[in-house]
Design a protein around this motif. Structure first.
Motif, mmCIF file in Angstrom:
data_model
loop_
_atom_site.group_PDB
_atom_site.id
_atom_site.type_symbol
_atom_site.label_atom_id
_atom_site.label_comp_id
_atom_site.label_asym_id
_atom_site.label_seq_id
_atom_site.Cartn_x
_atom_site.Cartn_y
_atom_site.Cartn_z
ATOM 1 N N GLU A 43 0.815 -1.216 0.000
ATOM 2 C CA GLU A 43 0.000 0.000 0.000
ATOM 3 C C GLU A 43 0.851 1.270 0.000
ATOM 4 O OE1 GLU A 43 -2.920 2.443 -0.547
ATOM 5 O OE2 GLU A 43 -3.163 0.263 -0.634
ATOM 6 N N LYS A 75 -7.470 -9.194 -0.106
ATOM 7 C CA LYS A 75 -7.323 -7.751 -0.263
ATOM 8 C C LYS A 75 -7.352 -7.288 -1.725
ATOM 9 C CE LYS A 75 -4.921 -6.704 4.054
ATOM 10 N NZ LYS A 75 -5.965 -5.761 4.505
ATOM 11 N N GLU A 78 -9.949 -4.609 -2.672
ATOM 12 C CA GLU A 78 -9.619 -3.290 -2.133
ATOM 13 C C GLU A 78 -8.500 -2.632 -2.931
ATOM 14 O OE1 GLU A 78 -7.800 -1.341 1.993
ATOM 15 O OE2 GLU A 78 -8.430 -3.435 1.940
ATOM 16 N N ARG A 81 -9.939 -1.431 -6.181
ATOM 17 C CA ARG A 81 -10.861 -0.307 -5.979
ATOM 18 C C ARG A 81 -10.117 0.979 -5.631
ATOM 19 N NH1 ARG A 81 -12.570 1.833 -1.493
ATOM 20 N NH2 ARG A 81 -11.813 0.077 -0.238
ATOM 21 N N LYS A 82 -9.106 0.882 -4.767
ATOM 22 C CA LYS A 82 -8.402 2.078 -4.301
ATOM 23 C C LYS A 82 -7.450 2.651 -5.340
ATOM 24 C CE LYS A 82 -6.818 2.483 -0.181
ATOM 25 N NZ LYS A 82 -6.076 2.249 1.086
ATOM 26 N N SER A 219 -11.566 -9.473 10.065
ATOM 27 C CA SER A 219 -12.062 -8.479 9.118
ATOM 28 C C SER A 219 -12.547 -7.244 9.855
ATOM 29 C CB SER A 219 -13.211 -9.069 8.285
ATOM 30 O OG SER A 219 -14.319 -9.342 9.105
#
Length: 224
Positions: A43, A75, A78, A81-82, A219
């Motif tokens: 990330e 993940k 995510e 999407r991010k 989660s």
């Protein structure tokens, strides 16, 4: 001159990263701008922005201090999407059809098996394709997901398994109540999940799913 494709690589083997960099060094329109070897580094690497294509191994340790498997598969949605401006190409040694199908279903740009040398030798061509918006699935990977014997774990099955992974004290009745489904449906979902993972009980299913990075230890929905 074509626009330069900025590439990031996540793989826990330095030799693999070096191999990708060597192959891409001869492509004038490809530039490796960032690399990482641990899941926890992903990330921050992506947050820097400007990455067009991410070459992603789905089985990497969390960090230098934590060698447990990073829940990459869980993940992936995510990540996609991010970072909509980054095309995610999974390159993995794992040949489970449900992993390949899951990666494609959540919006990655493709899936390549590491031992598919014919494809990895032309990695620059594959990167150009996915950067242009195409979905690339190597022939070997496609054969696996097209097989009549494929064992795809559905999102619903993973959802149920995640409940028990987050809180082993939960009863099937409680999970059924949370999901607004019948008690028997929860039991059926679990039994089919056991079969797909090749295990016989819930603790073994949770352990196997964590090894494969399919579920997280806890989660966000169930954290206090």
């Amino acid at each position: 001159m074509p626009n330069t494709i900025r590439i990031a690589i996540l793989d826990d083997h330095a030799s693999i990263i070096d191999g990708y960099k060597f192959r891409l060094s001869e492509a004038p329109d490809c530039e490796v701008v960032a690399t990482a070897t641990y899941g926890a580094e992903l990330e921050p690497m992506l947050a820097q922005g400007g990455i067009d294509v991410l070459l992603l191994d789905i089985t990497v340790p969390v960090s230098a201090e934590d060698d447990s498997t990073y829940p990459m598969v869980d993940k992936l949605p995510e990540i996609v999407r991010k970072h909509p401006g980054t095309r995610v190409l999974v390159i993995s040694m794992h040949k489970q059809s449900y992993l390949i199908q899951h990666a494609l279903d959540v919006g990655t740009a493709g899936f390549v098996l590491k031992d598919d040398m014919e494809v990895t030798r032309k990695l620059d061509e594959v990167i150009r394709q996915v950067n242009a918006g195409s979905i690339f699935v190597s022939e070997a990977a496609r054969e696996l997901i097209d097989s009549p014997n494929k064992k795809i774990i559905t999102p619903r099955q993973l959802e149920v398994l995640n409940y028990f992974a987050n809180d082993p004290s939960l009863s099937t009745s409680k999970v059924a109540e949370e999901l607004h489904i019948a008690h028997s449906t929860v039991r059926n979902l679990l039994s089919t999940t056991y079969a797909k993972l090749g295990v016989r009980n819930l603790p073994a299913a949770i352990e196997e799913a964590r090894k494969k990075g399919l579920i997280t230890p806890q989660s966000p929905e169930h954290q206090e």
